[in-house]
Write a protein that holds these residues in place. Structure first.
Motif, short mmCIF file in Angstrom:
data_model
loop_
_atom_site.label_atom_id
_atom_site.label_comp_id
_atom_site.label_asym_id
_atom_site.label_seq_id
_atom_site.Cartn_x
_atom_site.Cartn_y
_atom_site.Cartn_z
N VAL A 234 -22.92 -8.85 -19.09
CA VAL A 234 -21.53 -9.19 -19.40
C VAL A 234 -21.42 -10.69 -19.64
O VAL A 234 -21.85 -11.50 -18.81
CB VAL A 234 -20.57 -8.78 -18.26
CG1 VAL A 234 -19.12 -9.08 -18.63
CG2 VAL A 234 -20.74 -7.31 -17.90
N LEU A 235 -20.84 -11.04 -20.79
CA LEU A 235 -20.59 -12.44 -21.12
C LEU A 235 -19.09 -12.62 -21.30
O LEU A 235 -18.42 -11.73 -21.85
CB LEU A 235 -21.27 -12.83 -22.44
CG LEU A 235 -22.74 -12.47 -22.65
CD1 LEU A 235 -23.18 -12.92 -24.05
CD2 LEU A 235 -23.61 -13.14 -21.60
N MET A 236 -18.60 -13.77 -20.86
CA MET A 236 -17.18 -14.07 -21.08
C MET A 236 -17.02 -15.55 -21.38
O MET A 236 -17.88 -16.36 -21.01
CB MET A 236 -16.35 -13.77 -19.82
CG MET A 236 -16.18 -12.31 -19.51
SD MET A 236 -14.86 -12.11 -18.30
CE MET A 236 -15.79 -11.51 -16.92
N VAL A 237 -15.91 -15.88 -22.02
CA VAL A 237 -15.45 -17.26 -22.09
C VAL A 237 -14.02 -17.26 -21.60
O VAL A 237 -13.21 -16.43 -22.03
CB VAL A 237 -15.54 -17.82 -23.53
CG1 VAL A 237 -14.83 -19.16 -23.62
CG2 VAL A 237 -16.99 -17.98 -23.97
N GLY B 20 -17.95 -20.90 -20.06
CA GLY B 20 -18.71 -19.67 -20.25
C GLY B 20 -18.92 -19.03 -18.88
O GLY B 20 -19.02 -19.73 -17.87
N ILE B 21 -18.94 -17.70 -18.86
CA ILE B 21 -19.11 -16.96 -17.61
C ILE B 21 -20.03 -15.78 -17.90
O ILE B 21 -19.75 -15.01 -18.81
CB ILE B 21 -17.75 -16.41 -17.10
CG1 ILE B 21 -16.76 -17.56 -16.85
CG2 ILE B 21 -17.93 -15.57 -15.84
CD1 ILE B 21 -15.32 -17.09 -16.66
N VAL B 22 -21.11 -15.66 -17.17
CA VAL B 22 -21.93 -14.46 -17.32
C VAL B 22 -22.01 -13.77 -15.96
O VAL B 22 -21.94 -14.42 -14.91
CB VAL B 22 -23.35 -14.76 -17.87
CG1 VAL B 22 -23.26 -15.54 -19.15
CG2 VAL B 22 -24.21 -15.46 -16.85
N HIS C 224 -22.32 -16.47 -13.04
CA HIS C 224 -22.78 -17.83 -13.33
C HIS C 224 -21.87 -18.44 -14.40
O HIS C 224 -21.78 -17.91 -15.50
CB HIS C 224 -24.24 -17.81 -13.80
CG HIS C 224 -24.93 -19.13 -13.65
ND1 HIS C 224 -26.16 -19.27 -13.03
CD2 HIS C 224 -24.55 -20.38 -14.01
CE1 HIS C 224 -26.51 -20.54 -13.03
NE2 HIS C 224 -25.55 -21.24 -13.62
N GLN C 225 -21.21 -19.52 -14.02
CA GLN C 225 -20.31 -20.20 -14.95
C GLN C 225 -21.05 -21.30 -15.70
O GLN C 225 -22.02 -21.85 -15.19
CB GLN C 225 -19.14 -20.83 -14.17
CG GLN C 225 -18.36 -19.83 -13.36
CD GLN C 225 -17.55 -20.52 -12.27
OE1 GLN C 225 -16.44 -20.98 -12.52
NE2 GLN C 225 -18.08 -20.61 -11.08
#
Ligand SMILES: Cc1cc2nc3c(=O)[nH]c(=O)nc-3n(C[C@H](O)[C@H](O)[C@H](O)COP(=O)(O)O)c2cc1C
Length: 202
Positions: free
Chosen positions: A86-89, A154-156, A129-130
């Protein structure tokens, strides 16, 4: 692998357990767990209840989208983050809804929401992990982020992986002890720089 915070004073177990891994397991995150993460973010406090947080997300189930969001990370982060399912911004709305005036606490409040999300993630056995190492302008362009909104971090996230999947230098960082400044160095009283007697060693 546990990396429990070695605290001087007692804190909640969830807070002790959180750390930022780079080795993620090749295991998807359940859709309902993701919903709980955003629900936790949703119930965060914010300035005038403006709730200035937004998240752009991509999961490994959609490889094209995953690759697109991954391309927004700096190359050093892409190296290990590519395995995360999962990846996020996170994105902040920079102005107040009612009058369009600048909300100088927007980033603060996005950080609070992410902290809530991370605590919930930890409770669900997930690790987060940011990253400051990403390209905000690329996010803006690729996803059409409008003016008045700013990509924050970014956030994973995912389940913990085996550190041996990492290159040698990152493996060492993965297992290195976690270090922190002492409380005395950041709680002042009376004047800037003077440690408060509340936290000075007795
Ligand atoms: C806003 C923010 C940006 C960060 N940026 C990066 C990054 O670009 N790359 C990276 O590997 N770690 C990044 N980190 C992770 C920090 O290095 C990590 O949180 C810190 O070393 C403390 O370790 P811990 O989270 O395991 O306690 C970032 C953390 C935060 C909160």
């Amino acid at each position: 692998m546990e990396k429990l915070a070695e605290t001087t004073y007692p804190i909640e177990e969830l807070l002790r357990r959180r750390w930022s891994p780079r080795a993620f397991a090749d295991r998807p995150v359940e859709a309902e767990k993701l919903l709980s993460l955003w629900e936790a973010a949703r119930w965060s406090a914010s300035t005038a209840n403006q709730q200035p947080w937004y998240f752009i997300v991509a999961t490994k189930e959609n490889e094209v989208e995953h690759a697109r969001l991954l391309s927004c990370l700096r190359e050093n982060n892409q190296q290990w983050a590519s395995r995360a399912p999962v990846l996020m911004v996170s994105v902040a709305k920079l102005t107040f809804d009612a009058n369009g005036q600048p909300n100088r606490h927007a980033f603060h409040d996005v950080g609070l929401a992410v902290a809530n999300l991370i605590t919930q993630a930890t409770a669900l056995g997930l690790y987060v992990h940011q990253m400051a190492g990403f390209y905000p302008d690329r996010v803006r362009e690729l996803y059409g982020v409008p003016d008045g909104f700013e990509p924050v971090a970014g956030i994973v996230l995912g389940y913990l992986g085996d550190p041996t999947i990492l290159p040698e230098d990152l493996q060492q960082r993965e297992v290195a002890p976690r270090v922190r400044r002492p409380i005395e160095s950041f709680v002042f009283q009376g004047v800037w720089g003077e440690t408060s007697p509340l936290v000075a060693p007795h």
